[in-house]
Scaffold this motif. Structure first.
Motif, PDB file in Angstrom:
ATOM      1  N   ALA A 194      19.074  34.049   0.170  1.00  0.00           N
ATOM      2  CA  ALA A 194      19.632  32.794  -0.338  1.00  0.00           C
ATOM      3  C   ALA A 194      21.151  32.866  -0.390  1.00  0.00           C
ATOM      4  CB  ALA A 194      19.074  32.498  -1.730  1.00  0.00           C
ATOM      5  N   GLU A 195      21.683  34.032  -0.791  1.00  0.00           N
ATOM      6  CA  GLU A 195      23.138  34.202  -0.815  1.00  0.00           C
ATOM      7  C   GLU A 195      23.719  34.064   0.589  1.00  0.00           C
ATOM      8  OE1 GLU A 195      26.689  36.597  -2.784  1.00  0.00           O
ATOM      9  OE2 GLU A 195      24.877  35.858  -3.737  1.00  0.00           O
ATOM     10  N   MET A 196      23.030  34.625   1.555  1.00  0.00           N
ATOM     11  CA  MET A 196      23.512  34.558   2.932  1.00  0.00           C
ATOM     12  C   MET A 196      23.445  33.121   3.470  1.00  0.00           C
ATOM     13  SD  MET A 196      22.330  36.900   6.118  1.00  0.00           S
ATOM     14  CE  MET A 196      22.933  38.329   5.236  1.00  0.00           C
ATOM     15  N   ILE A 197      22.335  32.449   3.215  1.00  0.00           N
ATOM     16  CA  ILE A 197      22.194  31.059   3.652  1.00  0.00           C
ATOM     17  C   ILE A 197      23.290  30.194   3.039  1.00  0.00           C
ATOM     18  CG2 ILE A 197      20.795  29.004   3.176  1.00  0.00           C
ATOM     19  CD1 ILE A 197      19.863  30.260   5.641  1.00  0.00           C
ATOM     20  N   ASP A 198      23.622  30.453   1.770  1.00  0.00           N
ATOM     21  CA  ASP A 198      24.645  29.665   1.094  1.00  0.00           C
ATOM     22  C   ASP A 198      25.976  29.753   1.823  1.00  0.00           C
ATOM     23  OD1 ASP A 198      25.513  28.060  -1.201  1.00  0.00           O
ATOM     24  OD2 ASP A 198      26.677  29.827  -1.772  1.00  0.00           O
ATOM     25  N   ARG A 199      26.302  30.932   2.315  1.00  0.00           N
ATOM     26  CA  ARG A 199      27.557  31.111   3.042  1.00  0.00           C
ATOM     27  C   ARG A 199      27.539  30.354   4.378  1.00  0.00           C
ATOM     28  NH1 ARG A 199      30.281  35.506   0.649  1.00  0.00           N
ATOM     29  NH2 ARG A 199      28.984  36.497  -0.942  1.00  0.00           N
TER      30      ARG A 199
END
Length: 287
Positions: A194-199
């Motif tokens: 989720a952190e990666m997708i947010d970026r």
């Protein structure tokens, strides 16, 4: 606002500077992994220290039962929130590892398409010489901010190259929407992903924003694109952009795309090692 400002004294010496808050995230996905693992290690160390102190300072804890109860409760919370959460997250990451790696490769492809495309339009894309590392040489070019900015200003001041850039930005925005719309829901099940997708959503949002600004300033021939441009929030919020403003913003977006490209690829190769895939090649199909 201060009372002086409310009273009509904008020149008062007392001012409150509001901090612009953005998404709550770590500096990088690698930093996120280190942070969660460090918390788990601290919780384990605190638990070990508590067990040792129970043997060495048992009389102290018996005399201070309230403090002992609070300390034990804190240890339980730390253990549950850190260690158990890290174990569960690890199992979820392992369960979806091959799918997550595939999605990450798609995100890498999308980000790389953006920053290589900007280099190509700017005329700074290196020759694809197989004897040299094309990606590394291209990354060096994208990080040369003054040179890239100057090249983008030249592109934006030329009618033909400006139209080409406009078409490319529109394509990148549509492709990013397609990739994220297909895979974001799957990746949000695990905090790391989720952190990666947010970026990558931030990158897609930037590209879409620039596309809307260009569509509004230079309406496309397609009626559907014109209607979409009219409904974009960029029409209300963005100022009238000049070549320098657009060039600066496109350079920032391209450099963000290159950073996400490398960071996402590094994490993807950690999830499922290349050696595992090499061992899979040539194996018999399961019966």
């Amino acid at each position: 606002m201060t009372h002086a400002n409310e009273a009509g004294n904008p020149g008062g010496s007392t001012r409150i500077k509001r901090q612009i808050s953005g998404p709550r995230r770590t500096r990088s996905v690698d930093a996120y992994l280190r942070q969660t693992r460090l918390i788990a290690l601290v919780a384990l160390a605190a638990l070990i220290a508590g067990v040792v102190s129970d043997f060495t300072s048992g009389e102290f804890w018996r005399r201070h039962s309230l403090l002992a109860g609070l300390a034990s409760s804190i240890l339980v919370v730390m253990l549950s929130a850190a260690v158990i959460n890290e174990i569960l997250e690890f199992r979820r990451r392992q369960r979806w590892s091959t799918l997550a790696q595939y999605v990450m490769f798609e995100l890498v492809r999308n980000a790389r398409m953006i920053w290589l495309g900007v280099l190509e339009v700017a005329g700074l894309l290196p020759d694809a010489d197989p004897a040299q590392n094309f990606i590394e040489r291209s990354a060096t070019a994208i990080r040369d901010t003054p040179r890239l900015t100057e090249a983008m200003c030249i592109v934006l001041d030329n009618t033909d190259s400006h139209e080409r850039l406009h078409r490319e930005i529109s394509f990148y925005a549509e492709h990013a929407d397609e990739v994220l719309g297909r895979w974001a829901g799957v990746m949000l099940n695990v905090e790391l992903y989720a952190e990666m997708i947010d970026r990558h959503v931030e990158l897609a949002g930037d590209v879409s924003w620039i596309g809307a600004v260009l569509d509004n300033a230079y309406p496309p021939d397609d009626p559907r694109q014109r209607r979409r441009a009219r409904s974009s929030p960029a029409v209300q919020i963005s100022v009238e952009p000049g070549s320098q403003w657009l060039a600066d913003r496109i350079v920032v977006i391209a450099q963000l795309a290159e950073t996400l490209d490398q960071g996402t690829l590094d994490i993807a190769l950690q999830i499922v090692p290349v050696e595992w895939w090499k061992e899979r090649l040539g194996t018999a199909t399961p019966s």
